[in-house]
Design an enzyme around this catalytic site. Structure first.
Site, PDB file in Angstrom:
ATOM      1  N   ASP A  85      64.028 -37.252  23.838  1.00  0.00           N
ATOM      2  CA  ASP A  85      64.008 -36.642  25.175  1.00  0.00           C
ATOM      3  C   ASP A  85      62.582 -36.348  25.622  1.00  0.00           C
ATOM      4  OD1 ASP A  85      66.658 -36.738  24.688  1.00  0.00           O
ATOM      5  OD2 ASP A  85      66.967 -34.576  24.547  1.00  0.00           O
ATOM      6  N   GLU A 119      72.307 -43.597  20.744  1.00  0.00           N
ATOM      7  CA  GLU A 119      72.579 -42.152  20.701  1.00  0.00           C
ATOM      8  C   GLU A 119      72.685 -41.672  19.261  1.00  0.00           C
ATOM      9  OE1 GLU A 119      71.646 -40.407  23.363  1.00  0.00           O
ATOM     10  OE2 GLU A 119      73.092 -41.540  24.535  1.00  0.00           O
ATOM     11  N   HIS A 120      72.009 -40.570  18.992  1.00  0.00           N
ATOM     12  CA  HIS A 120      71.955 -39.959  17.656  1.00  0.00           C
ATOM     13  C   HIS A 120      71.289 -40.896  16.638  1.00  0.00           C
ATOM     14  CE1 HIS A 120      74.122 -36.278  18.664  1.00  0.00           C
ATOM     15  NE2 HIS A 120      74.782 -37.030  19.515  1.00  0.00           N
ATOM     16  N   THR A 121      70.420 -41.742  17.135  1.00  0.00           N
ATOM     17  CA  THR A 121      69.625 -42.595  16.249  1.00  0.00           C
ATOM     18  C   THR A 121      68.213 -42.038  16.080  1.00  0.00           C
ATOM     19  OG1 THR A 121      69.223 -43.927  18.207  1.00  0.00           O
ATOM     20  CG2 THR A 121      70.800 -44.807  16.613  1.00  0.00           C
ATOM     21  N   TYR A 125      75.512 -30.223  16.968  1.00  0.00           N
ATOM     22  CA  TYR A 125      74.425 -31.196  16.857  1.00  0.00           C
ATOM     23  C   TYR A 125      73.728 -31.049  15.500  1.00  0.00           C
ATOM     24  CZ  TYR A 125      70.148 -33.726  18.127  1.00  0.00           C
ATOM     25  OH  TYR A 125      69.103 -34.612  18.165  1.00  0.00           O
ATOM     26  N   SER A 132      61.845 -18.331  37.238  1.00  0.00           N
ATOM     27  CA  SER A 132      62.631 -19.556  37.374  1.00  0.00           C
ATOM     28  C   SER A 132      63.559 -19.404  38.573  1.00  0.00           C
ATOM     29  CB  SER A 132      63.465 -19.791  36.114  1.00  0.00           C
ATOM     30  OG  SER A 132      64.549 -20.649  36.429  1.00  0.00           O
ATOM     31  N   SER A 174      67.156 -31.360  30.665  1.00  0.00           N
ATOM     32  CA  SER A 174      66.507 -30.305  31.441  1.00  0.00           C
ATOM     33  C   SER A 174      65.576 -29.482  30.537  1.00  0.00           C
ATOM     34  CB  SER A 174      67.532 -29.416  32.142  1.00  0.00           C
ATOM     35  OG  SER A 174      68.508 -28.981  31.247  1.00  0.00           O
ATOM     36  N   LEU A 185      70.864 -34.374  30.407  1.00  0.00           N
ATOM     37  CA  LEU A 185      69.825 -35.173  31.074  1.00  0.00           C
ATOM     38  C   LEU A 185      68.440 -34.582  30.797  1.00  0.00           C
ATOM     39  CD1 LEU A 185      71.659 -35.799  34.483  1.00  0.00           C
ATOM     40  CD2 LEU A 185      71.578 -37.310  32.480  1.00  0.00           C
TER      41      LEU A 185
HETATM   42  C1  GLA Z   1      69.849 -34.811  22.386  1.00  0.00           C
HETATM   43  C2  GLA Z   1      68.589 -34.667  21.535  1.00  0.00           C
HETATM   44  C3  GLA Z   1      67.938 -36.024  21.272  1.00  0.00           C
HETATM   45  C4  GLA Z   1      68.939 -37.040  20.767  1.00  0.00           C
HETATM   46  C5  GLA Z   1      70.209 -37.043  21.611  1.00  0.00           C
HETATM   47  C6  GLA Z   1      71.307 -37.885  21.028  1.00  0.00           C
HETATM   48  O1  GLA Z   1      69.526 -35.227  23.661  1.00  0.00           O
HETATM   49  O2  GLA Z   1      67.665 -33.808  22.139  1.00  0.00           O
HETATM   50  O3  GLA Z   1      66.859 -35.873  20.389  1.00  0.00           O
HETATM   51  O4  GLA Z   1      69.229 -36.827  19.423  1.00  0.00           O
HETATM   52  O5  GLA Z   1      70.743 -35.728  21.783  1.00  0.00           O
HETATM   53  O6  GLA Z   1      70.937 -39.224  21.036  1.00  0.00           O
END
Ligand code: GLA
Length: 384
Positions: A170, A33-35, A220, A67, A125, A123
Protein backbone atom coordinates in the site's frame (compact mmCIF):
# COMPACT_ATOMS: atom_id res chain seq x y z
CA UNK A 1 -13.47 19.06 -1.94
CA UNK A 2 -10.47 20.18 -3.97
CA UNK A 3 -7.33 21.79 -2.59
CA UNK A 4 -8.77 25.33 -2.88
CA UNK A 5 -11.73 24.35 -0.74
CA UNK A 6 -9.47 22.66 1.83
CA UNK A 7 -7.46 25.90 1.89
CA UNK A 8 -10.59 27.84 2.86
CA UNK A 9 -11.19 25.41 5.72
CA UNK A 10 -7.57 25.90 6.80
CA UNK A 11 -8.08 29.65 6.94
CA UNK A 12 -11.31 29.27 8.90
CA UNK A 13 -9.72 26.91 11.45
CA UNK A 14 -6.30 28.52 11.89
CA UNK A 15 -6.97 32.16 10.91
CA UNK A 16 -3.96 32.14 8.54
CA UNK A 17 -2.88 30.88 5.12
CA UNK A 18 -1.24 27.47 4.71
CA UNK A 19 2.39 27.74 3.65
CA UNK A 20 2.53 24.30 2.00
CA UNK A 21 0.15 21.67 0.63
CA UNK A 22 0.80 17.99 -0.07
CA UNK A 23 -1.18 15.14 -1.60
CA UNK A 24 -0.99 11.34 -1.46
CA UNK A 25 -3.38 9.05 -3.37
CA UNK A 26 -5.19 5.86 -2.39
CA UNK A 27 -4.53 2.66 -4.31
CA UNK A 28 -6.34 -0.23 -5.92
CA UNK A 29 -4.66 -3.59 -6.37
CA UNK A 30 -5.38 -5.32 -9.69
CA UNK A 31 -4.15 -8.70 -8.48
CA UNK A 32 -1.66 -10.19 -5.98
CA UNK A 33 -3.47 -10.23 -2.66
CA UNK A 34 -1.74 -11.29 0.55
CA UNK A 35 1.45 -11.94 -1.39
CA UNK A 36 3.39 -8.85 -0.29
CA UNK A 37 4.31 -10.07 3.20
CA UNK A 38 5.13 -13.46 1.66
CA UNK A 39 7.91 -12.04 -0.50
CA UNK A 40 5.76 -12.14 -3.63
CA UNK A 41 4.54 -9.97 -6.48
CA UNK A 42 1.74 -7.40 -6.42
CA UNK A 43 0.18 -5.32 -9.20
CA UNK A 44 -1.41 -2.16 -7.76
CA UNK A 45 -2.10 1.33 -9.15
CA UNK A 46 -2.46 4.72 -7.45
CA UNK A 47 -5.89 6.33 -7.59
CA UNK A 48 -6.71 9.92 -8.44
CA UNK A 49 -8.40 10.44 -5.09
CA UNK A 50 -6.43 10.64 -1.86
CA UNK A 51 -5.44 12.74 1.13
CA UNK A 52 -4.58 16.45 1.22
CA UNK A 53 -2.38 17.85 3.95
CA UNK A 54 -2.09 21.62 4.39
CA UNK A 55 0.33 23.10 6.91
CA UNK A 56 1.73 26.23 8.47
CA UNK A 57 4.46 26.63 11.12
CA UNK A 58 3.62 27.52 14.74
CA UNK A 59 5.62 29.47 17.31
CA UNK A 60 5.75 26.73 19.95
CA UNK A 61 7.04 23.14 19.96
CA UNK A 62 3.61 21.59 19.71
CA UNK A 63 1.69 20.34 16.71
CA UNK A 64 -1.99 20.80 16.09
CA UNK A 65 -3.76 18.05 14.17
CA UNK A 66 -7.11 18.59 12.52
CA UNK A 67 -8.88 16.00 10.39
CA UNK A 68 -11.92 17.21 8.47
CA UNK A 69 -13.05 13.64 7.88
CA UNK A 70 -13.05 12.58 11.50
CA UNK A 71 -13.87 15.93 13.01
CA UNK A 72 -10.75 15.35 15.08
CA UNK A 73 -8.75 18.12 16.64
CA UNK A 74 -5.88 17.94 19.15
CA UNK A 75 -2.70 19.78 20.13
CA UNK A 76 0.07 17.41 21.12
CA UNK A 77 3.77 17.37 21.93
CA UNK A 78 6.44 14.67 22.11
CA UNK A 79 4.70 13.04 25.12
CA UNK A 80 2.05 11.81 22.68
CA UNK A 81 4.49 9.20 21.33
CA UNK A 82 4.53 7.30 24.61
CA UNK A 83 0.79 7.64 25.27
CA UNK A 84 0.02 5.61 22.09
CA UNK A 85 -3.37 6.99 21.10
CA UNK A 86 -6.01 4.62 19.74
CA UNK A 87 -7.82 7.08 17.48
CA UNK A 88 -7.08 8.48 14.01
CA UNK A 89 -4.02 10.50 15.11
CA UNK A 90 -1.98 7.28 15.50
CA UNK A 91 -1.37 7.19 11.73
CA UNK A 92 0.37 10.58 11.36
CA UNK A 93 1.92 10.33 14.81
CA UNK A 94 3.56 6.98 13.99
CA UNK A 95 5.28 8.60 10.99
CA UNK A 96 6.34 11.63 13.04
CA UNK A 97 7.97 9.22 15.47
CA UNK A 98 9.94 7.66 12.59
CA UNK A 99 11.38 11.11 11.80
CA UNK A 100 12.00 11.91 15.48
CA UNK A 101 13.77 8.55 15.96
CA UNK A 102 16.14 9.50 13.14
CA UNK A 103 16.98 12.82 14.77
CA UNK A 104 14.63 15.14 12.84
CA UNK A 105 12.41 17.50 14.81
CA UNK A 106 8.84 17.05 13.52
CA UNK A 107 7.15 19.51 15.93
CA UNK A 108 5.83 23.03 15.57
CA UNK A 109 3.13 22.91 12.84
CA UNK A 110 -0.57 23.43 12.36
CA UNK A 111 -1.84 20.60 10.17
CA UNK A 112 -5.09 20.06 8.29
CA UNK A 113 -5.91 16.68 6.76
CA UNK A 114 -8.71 16.01 4.32
CA UNK A 115 -9.17 12.79 2.35
CA UNK A 116 -11.70 11.72 -0.27
CA UNK A 117 -10.84 8.01 -0.16
CA UNK A 118 -13.73 6.02 1.26
CA UNK A 119 -12.53 5.18 4.71
CA UNK A 120 -11.68 1.61 5.77
CA UNK A 121 -12.69 0.37 2.32
CA UNK A 122 -9.44 -1.38 1.43
CA UNK A 123 -8.24 1.50 -0.78
CA UNK A 124 -5.36 2.43 1.54
CA UNK A 125 -6.69 5.47 3.31
CA UNK A 126 -4.19 4.75 6.13
CA UNK A 127 -1.15 4.41 3.87
CA UNK A 128 -2.22 7.63 2.16
CA UNK A 129 -2.25 9.50 5.51
CA UNK A 130 1.13 8.00 6.42
CA UNK A 131 2.82 8.84 3.13
CA UNK A 132 1.42 12.37 2.90
CA UNK A 133 2.74 12.95 6.43
CA UNK A 134 6.15 11.55 5.49
CA UNK A 135 6.40 13.73 2.35
CA UNK A 136 5.46 16.79 4.39
CA UNK A 137 7.98 16.05 7.15
CA UNK A 138 10.67 15.31 4.59
CA UNK A 139 10.13 18.81 3.20
CA UNK A 140 9.87 20.79 6.42
CA UNK A 141 12.68 18.99 8.28
CA UNK A 142 14.88 18.88 5.12
CA UNK A 143 15.56 15.22 5.93
CA UNK A 144 16.12 14.34 2.23
CA UNK A 145 14.91 10.75 2.46
CA UNK A 146 14.15 9.20 -0.89
CA UNK A 147 10.64 7.89 -1.56
CA UNK A 148 11.52 4.24 -0.96
CA UNK A 149 12.96 5.14 2.45
CA UNK A 150 9.77 7.04 3.34
CA UNK A 151 7.70 4.07 2.15
CA UNK A 152 9.66 1.78 4.51
CA UNK A 153 9.33 4.26 7.39
CA UNK A 154 5.56 4.47 6.87
CA UNK A 155 5.21 0.70 6.81
CA UNK A 156 7.35 0.49 9.95
CA UNK A 157 5.08 3.04 11.65
CA UNK A 158 2.00 1.03 10.74
CA UNK A 159 3.57 -2.24 11.95
CA UNK A 160 5.06 -0.93 15.15
CA UNK A 161 3.03 2.09 16.17
CA UNK A 162 -0.44 1.38 14.78
CA UNK A 163 -0.09 -2.37 15.35
CA UNK A 164 -1.26 -3.55 11.91
CA UNK A 165 1.31 -5.99 10.57
CA UNK A 166 0.82 -4.93 6.93
CA UNK A 167 3.15 -5.64 4.02
CA UNK A 168 4.68 -2.92 1.86
CA UNK A 169 2.28 -2.84 -1.10
CA UNK A 170 0.00 0.00 0.00
CA UNK A 171 2.70 2.47 1.00
CA UNK A 172 4.63 1.60 -2.16
CA UNK A 173 1.71 2.19 -4.53
CA UNK A 174 0.76 5.42 -2.76
CA UNK A 175 4.36 6.63 -2.85
CA UNK A 176 5.48 5.76 -6.36
CA UNK A 177 2.26 5.40 -8.40
CA UNK A 178 2.15 6.90 -11.89
CA UNK A 179 -0.83 8.10 -13.93
CA UNK A 180 -2.30 5.38 -16.17
CA UNK A 181 0.32 2.82 -15.13
CA UNK A 182 0.12 -0.26 -12.95
CA UNK A 183 3.13 -1.11 -10.77
CA UNK A 184 4.56 -4.62 -11.03
CA UNK A 185 6.36 -4.81 -7.69
CA UNK A 186 8.49 -7.63 -6.33
CA UNK A 187 8.06 -7.27 -2.58
CA UNK A 188 11.13 -9.41 -1.80
CA UNK A 189 13.57 -7.13 -3.62
CA UNK A 190 11.47 -3.92 -4.05
CA UNK A 191 12.32 -3.97 -7.75
CA UNK A 192 9.45 -2.59 -9.76
CA UNK A 193 8.36 -1.80 -13.27
CA UNK A 194 5.52 0.38 -14.59
CA UNK A 195 3.13 -1.36 -16.99
CA UNK A 196 0.86 0.92 -19.06
CA UNK A 197 -2.82 0.35 -18.33
CA UNK A 198 -3.88 0.05 -21.96
CA UNK A 199 -7.59 -0.42 -21.31
CA UNK A 200 -8.88 -0.60 -24.89
CA UNK A 201 -12.53 0.29 -24.25
CA UNK A 202 -12.62 -1.11 -20.73
CA UNK A 203 -12.87 0.60 -17.34
CA UNK A 204 -11.85 -0.42 -13.86
CA UNK A 205 -14.87 -0.10 -11.62
CA UNK A 206 -14.32 -0.12 -7.85
CA UNK A 207 -17.32 -1.16 -5.78
CA UNK A 208 -17.52 -0.59 -2.06
CA UNK A 209 -19.45 -3.21 -0.07
CA UNK A 210 -20.06 -0.55 2.59
CA UNK A 211 -19.81 -3.33 5.11
CA UNK A 212 -18.51 -2.06 8.43
CA UNK A 213 -15.21 -3.82 8.96
CA UNK A 214 -14.67 -5.20 12.42
CA UNK A 215 -11.81 -7.53 13.20
CA UNK A 216 -9.77 -6.79 10.06
CA UNK A 217 -6.47 -6.14 11.80
CA UNK A 218 -6.57 -9.21 14.05
CA UNK A 219 -7.74 -11.50 11.22
CA UNK A 220 -5.04 -10.06 8.99
CA UNK A 221 -2.35 -10.64 11.60
CA UNK A 222 -3.70 -14.19 12.05
CA UNK A 223 -3.22 -14.91 8.33
CA UNK A 224 0.36 -13.67 8.56
CA UNK A 225 1.05 -16.02 11.44
CA UNK A 226 -0.44 -18.93 9.47
CA UNK A 227 1.91 -18.16 6.56
CA UNK A 228 4.88 -18.06 8.95
CA UNK A 229 3.83 -21.48 10.27
CA UNK A 230 3.87 -22.81 6.72
CA UNK A 231 7.37 -21.38 6.12
CA UNK A 232 8.68 -22.99 9.32
CA UNK A 233 7.18 -26.37 8.45
CA UNK A 234 8.50 -26.44 4.86
CA UNK A 235 11.91 -25.15 5.96
CA UNK A 236 12.50 -28.39 7.90
CA UNK A 237 13.29 -30.05 4.57
CA UNK A 238 13.70 -27.12 2.21
CA UNK A 239 14.86 -23.88 3.90
CA UNK A 240 12.96 -20.82 2.63
CA UNK A 241 12.48 -17.31 3.93
CA UNK A 242 9.19 -16.62 2.14
CA UNK A 243 6.40 -18.80 0.73
CA UNK A 244 6.65 -17.08 -2.66
CA UNK A 245 10.10 -18.59 -3.20
CA UNK A 246 8.21 -21.77 -4.15
CA UNK A 247 6.42 -22.45 -7.40
CA UNK A 248 3.36 -24.72 -7.58
CA UNK A 249 5.39 -27.89 -8.33
CA UNK A 250 7.70 -27.29 -5.39
CA UNK A 251 4.73 -26.57 -3.17
CA UNK A 252 3.05 -29.83 -4.18
CA UNK A 253 6.28 -31.66 -3.41
CA UNK A 254 6.65 -30.23 0.10
CA UNK A 255 3.07 -29.68 1.22
CA UNK A 256 2.94 -32.97 3.16
CA UNK A 257 5.09 -31.15 5.74
CA UNK A 258 2.31 -28.69 6.58
CA UNK A 259 0.66 -29.29 9.98
CA UNK A 260 -3.00 -29.21 8.86
CA UNK A 261 -5.37 -28.52 5.98
CA UNK A 262 -5.96 -24.88 6.99
CA UNK A 263 -2.26 -24.03 6.76
CA UNK A 264 -2.10 -25.94 3.48
CA UNK A 265 -4.91 -23.89 1.96
CA UNK A 266 -3.39 -20.61 3.16
CA UNK A 267 -0.04 -21.48 1.57
CA UNK A 268 -1.72 -22.72 -1.61
CA UNK A 269 -3.48 -19.38 -2.03
CA UNK A 270 -0.27 -17.41 -1.61
CA UNK A 271 1.76 -19.50 -4.04
CA UNK A 272 -0.96 -19.79 -6.69
CA UNK A 273 -1.73 -16.06 -6.39
CA UNK A 274 1.92 -15.23 -6.98
CA UNK A 275 1.85 -17.27 -10.22
CA UNK A 276 -1.35 -15.46 -11.26
CA UNK A 277 0.40 -12.10 -10.85
CA UNK A 278 3.21 -13.24 -13.17
CA UNK A 279 0.59 -14.19 -15.79
CA UNK A 280 -1.43 -11.01 -15.21
CA UNK A 281 1.61 -8.78 -15.82
CA UNK A 282 2.23 -10.59 -19.12
CA UNK A 283 -1.46 -10.42 -20.05
CA UNK A 284 -1.57 -6.64 -19.56
CA UNK A 285 1.70 -6.14 -21.45
CA UNK A 286 0.32 -8.20 -24.34
CA UNK A 287 -3.05 -6.43 -24.27
CA UNK A 288 -4.88 -9.66 -23.34
CA UNK A 289 -7.55 -8.17 -21.13
CA UNK A 290 -9.66 -11.34 -21.34
CA UNK A 291 -6.83 -13.27 -19.76
CA UNK A 292 -6.35 -10.61 -17.09
CA UNK A 293 -10.06 -10.83 -16.26
CA UNK A 294 -9.94 -14.59 -15.99
CA UNK A 295 -6.99 -14.38 -13.57
CA UNK A 296 -8.92 -11.84 -11.47
CA UNK A 297 -11.82 -14.30 -11.18
CA UNK A 298 -9.46 -17.11 -10.16
CA UNK A 299 -7.84 -14.82 -7.61
CA UNK A 300 -11.19 -14.10 -5.98
CA UNK A 301 -12.06 -17.79 -5.79
CA UNK A 302 -8.75 -18.57 -4.11
CA UNK A 303 -9.18 -15.70 -1.62
CA UNK A 304 -12.65 -17.01 -0.86
CA UNK A 305 -11.98 -20.73 -0.58
CA UNK A 306 -8.34 -21.05 0.45
CA UNK A 307 -7.48 -17.82 2.21
CA UNK A 308 -10.99 -17.17 3.59
CA UNK A 309 -10.84 -13.39 3.65
CA UNK A 310 -13.99 -12.56 1.66
CA UNK A 311 -17.45 -12.98 3.20
CA UNK A 312 -20.96 -12.74 1.80
CA UNK A 313 -20.71 -9.07 0.77
CA UNK A 314 -17.48 -9.35 -1.27
CA UNK A 315 -18.54 -12.72 -2.70
CA UNK A 316 -21.92 -11.37 -3.81
CA UNK A 317 -20.33 -8.36 -5.50
CA UNK A 318 -17.53 -10.29 -7.23
CA UNK A 319 -19.59 -13.30 -8.27
CA UNK A 320 -22.61 -11.32 -9.51
CA UNK A 321 -20.24 -8.97 -11.35
CA UNK A 322 -18.52 -11.87 -13.09
CA UNK A 323 -21.89 -12.87 -14.63
CA UNK A 324 -22.72 -9.45 -16.07
CA UNK A 325 -22.56 -8.49 -19.73
CA UNK A 326 -19.31 -6.74 -20.65
CA UNK A 327 -17.44 -7.90 -17.52
CA UNK A 328 -14.07 -9.60 -18.07
CA UNK A 329 -13.23 -10.20 -14.41
CA UNK A 330 -13.98 -9.19 -10.84
CA UNK A 331 -12.31 -9.73 -7.49
CA UNK A 332 -11.91 -8.32 -4.01
CA UNK A 333 -9.07 -5.84 -3.60
CA UNK A 334 -7.02 -5.10 -0.46
CA UNK A 335 -7.04 -7.03 2.81
CA UNK A 336 -10.62 -8.34 2.47
CA UNK A 337 -13.23 -8.97 5.19
CA UNK A 338 -15.29 -6.16 3.61
CA UNK A 339 -13.95 -3.24 1.61
CA UNK A 340 -14.07 -3.13 -2.17
CA UNK A 341 -14.06 -5.19 -5.34
CA UNK A 342 -12.36 -4.22 -8.60
CA UNK A 343 -14.06 -5.15 -11.87
CA UNK A 344 -12.98 -4.91 -15.50
CA UNK A 345 -16.06 -3.68 -17.41
CA UNK A 346 -16.61 -2.70 -21.06
CA UNK A 347 -17.02 1.08 -21.19
CA UNK A 348 -20.37 0.92 -22.98
CA UNK A 349 -21.77 -1.50 -20.38
CA UNK A 350 -20.70 0.39 -17.26
CA UNK A 351 -24.08 2.08 -16.58
CA UNK A 352 -25.98 -1.11 -17.09
CA UNK A 353 -23.50 -3.02 -14.96
CA UNK A 354 -23.84 -0.60 -12.05
CA UNK A 355 -27.63 -0.72 -12.21
CA UNK A 356 -27.79 -4.50 -12.25
CA UNK A 357 -25.19 -5.20 -9.59
CA UNK A 358 -26.48 -2.59 -7.18
CA UNK A 359 -29.95 -4.21 -7.32
CA UNK A 360 -28.61 -7.74 -6.92
CA UNK A 361 -26.36 -6.70 -4.04
CA UNK A 362 -29.10 -4.84 -2.21
CA UNK A 363 -31.47 -7.80 -2.57
CA UNK A 364 -28.96 -10.23 -1.12
CA UNK A 365 -27.29 -8.18 1.63
CA UNK A 366 -29.67 -5.29 2.30
CA UNK A 367 -26.70 -2.94 1.84
CA UNK A 368 -26.19 -0.19 -0.74
CA UNK A 369 -23.00 -0.59 -2.77
CA UNK A 370 -21.09 2.50 -3.97
CA UNK A 371 -19.42 2.50 -7.40
CA UNK A 372 -16.40 4.48 -8.59
CA UNK A 373 -14.81 4.54 -12.01
CA UNK A 374 -11.13 4.31 -11.15
CA UNK A 375 -8.83 6.96 -12.58
CA UNK A 376 -5.23 5.96 -12.18
CA UNK A 377 -3.19 8.87 -10.85
CA UNK A 378 0.28 9.82 -9.65
CA UNK A 379 2.02 9.02 -6.36
CA UNK A 380 2.47 11.39 -3.44
CA UNK A 381 3.75 14.91 -4.08
CA UNK A 382 4.18 18.44 -2.80
CA UNK A 383 1.52 20.70 -4.35
CA UNK A 384 3.15 23.95 -3.21
C1 GLA B 1 -3.61 -4.72 3.15
C2 GLA B 1 -2.14 -4.56 3.56
C3 GLA B 1 -1.20 -4.88 2.40
C4 GLA B 1 -1.54 -6.20 1.75
C5 GLA B 1 -3.04 -6.32 1.47
C6 GLA B 1 -3.45 -7.69 1.01
O1 GLA B 1 -3.95 -3.76 2.23
O2 GLA B 1 -1.89 -3.28 4.04
O3 GLA B 1 0.13 -4.85 2.84
O4 GLA B 1 -1.09 -7.27 2.51
O5 GLA B 1 -3.83 -6.02 2.62
O6 GLA B 1 -2.89 -7.96 -0.24
Amino acid sequence: MNVKEVEKKFQAIYQKQPTHAFFAPGRVNLIGEHTDYNGGLVFPCALSFGTYLLISPREDKQTHFHSLNFNFSATVNANAFTNKPTEWIKYPLGVMKEFADRGFNPWGYDLLYYGNIPNGAGLSSSASIEIVTAVMLNEVTRAMFDMVEMIKMSQHAENNYVGMNCGIMDQFAVGIGKANQAIALDCATLEYEYVPLAMKGYKLVITNTNKKRGLTDSKYNERRTECEEAVTAISKEHPIKFLCELNIEEFNHFNHLLPNSTILRRARHVISENQRVIHAIDALKEGKLNKLGQLMNESHKSLKEDYEVTGIELDTLAEESQLQKGVLGSRMTGAGFGGCTVTLVAENEVDNYIKKVSQLYKAKTDLEATFYIANIGNGACKLY
